[in-house]
Design an enzyme around this catalytic site. Structure first.
Site, short mmCIF file in Angstrom:
data_model
loop_
_atom_site.label_atom_id
_atom_site.label_comp_id
_atom_site.label_asym_id
_atom_site.label_seq_id
_atom_site.Cartn_x
_atom_site.Cartn_y
_atom_site.Cartn_z
N GLY A 21 38.56 41.76 24.53
CA GLY A 21 39.80 41.97 25.32
C GLY A 21 39.24 41.52 26.71
O GLY A 21 38.31 41.07 26.95
N GLY A 23 41.35 41.22 30.99
CA GLY A 23 41.96 41.91 32.08
C GLY A 23 42.41 40.61 33.06
O GLY A 23 42.07 39.73 32.99
N PHE A 25 40.72 40.28 36.15
CA PHE A 25 39.71 39.56 36.58
C PHE A 25 38.30 39.83 35.80
O PHE A 25 37.50 39.42 35.90
CB PHE A 25 39.27 40.11 37.99
CG PHE A 25 38.91 41.53 37.97
CD1 PHE A 25 37.88 42.18 37.82
CD2 PHE A 25 40.11 42.69 38.10
CE1 PHE A 25 37.68 43.61 38.11
CE2 PHE A 25 39.71 43.79 38.36
CZ PHE A 25 38.53 44.45 37.90
N GLY A 26 38.49 40.86 34.55
CA GLY A 26 37.38 41.00 33.96
C GLY A 26 37.62 40.59 32.26
O GLY A 26 38.51 40.52 31.93
N VAL A 28 35.89 42.26 28.25
CA VAL A 28 35.37 43.44 27.67
C VAL A 28 34.67 42.70 26.31
O VAL A 28 35.37 41.93 25.53
CB VAL A 28 36.21 44.44 27.39
CG1 VAL A 28 35.29 45.78 26.77
CG2 VAL A 28 36.92 45.19 28.60
N ASP A 156 48.96 54.14 36.29
CA ASP A 156 49.22 53.34 35.31
C ASP A 156 48.98 54.11 33.81
O ASP A 156 48.75 53.39 32.87
CB ASP A 156 48.70 51.97 35.18
CG ASP A 156 49.46 50.88 34.36
OD1 ASP A 156 50.85 51.25 34.21
OD2 ASP A 156 48.94 50.10 34.33
#
Length: 216
Positions: A21, A23, A25-26, A28, A156
């Site tokens: 996965g 996001g 800025f990152g 996984v 969120d």
């Protein structure tokens, strides 16, 4: 011992298996952590680190998230930090590996299978009963109560931010957005459709706005 010492884990003992996965800025990856928590052999974990094109600001945001996770600590229904590496340029965080993915995907898979697999429903079946849904809701509520006791607002809360493992245990993740600066360009894509009015108009987040977000 200080929590930083307990959480630091040698980079050379972590072997990535593949990206699962990404996001803002990152990214996984599924990984093996050898000797984690004194366990002999490998432990399957989720490893979060920066994307290859990450900026210095992205690194700061990752470290801010790491600091928040350290302060939150562990809870059975929160995707808690189990290790990290901050001693090299490539900062990373280790989490429990949740093999069934996020709750939103799991619920949709159950909806697709319900017509054909209902009679074979069991713990490993994607088909869910109303009782299962009540249990999931109770687990999320338990996590949110704990976050509230730690003075943390999620910001969120949604099924996509709840992970599920093989035992159908739910764990809330991606929390703390309510405490971040929302005029940052990279934080600009908010889920306005499900947000409370005070969160949209004034970036005011609270346990009440979290409840409203989840109910939506």
């Amino acid at each position: 011992m200080p929590i930083e010492i307990l959480l630091e884990f040698p980079k050379e003992k972590v072997h990535q298996k593949g990206i699962i996965g990404e996001g803002t800025f990152g990214k996984v990856a599924k990984a093996e952590a050898w000797g984690l928590a004194g366990i002999e052999g490998p432990t399957i974990v989720a490893l979060k680190t920066l994307k290859d094109n990450a900026t210095g600001e992205d690194r700061k945001r990752l470290l801010d998230e790491l600091g928040l996770l350290k302060n939150i600590g562990r809870h059975k229904h929160i995707l808690s930090l189990v290790g990290c590496c901050t001693k090299t340029d490539d900062v990373y965080m280790l989490f429990d590996y949740m093999e069934l993915g996020n709750l939103q995907q799991y619920l949709r898979k159950s909806r697709e299978c319900i017509a054909t697999d209902y009679l074979e429903a069991g713990e490993t079946s994607p088909v869910l009963t109303s009782g299962d849904l009540i249990i999931f809701a109770g687990q999320v509520a338990s996590a949110m109560e704990y976050l509230s006791s730690k003075k943390c607002v999620h910001g969120d809360l949604a099924a996509r931010n709840v992970m599920v493992n093989g035992g159908r245990i739910c764990k809330v993740t991606n929390f703390g957005r309510g405490s971040r600066v929302h005029n940052n360009a990279k934080e600009g894509s908010l889920r306005v459709r499900w947000m409370a009015p005070e969160a949209i108009k004034a970036s005011e987040f609270s346990t009440k706005s979290d409840v409203g977000h989840w109910a939506s």
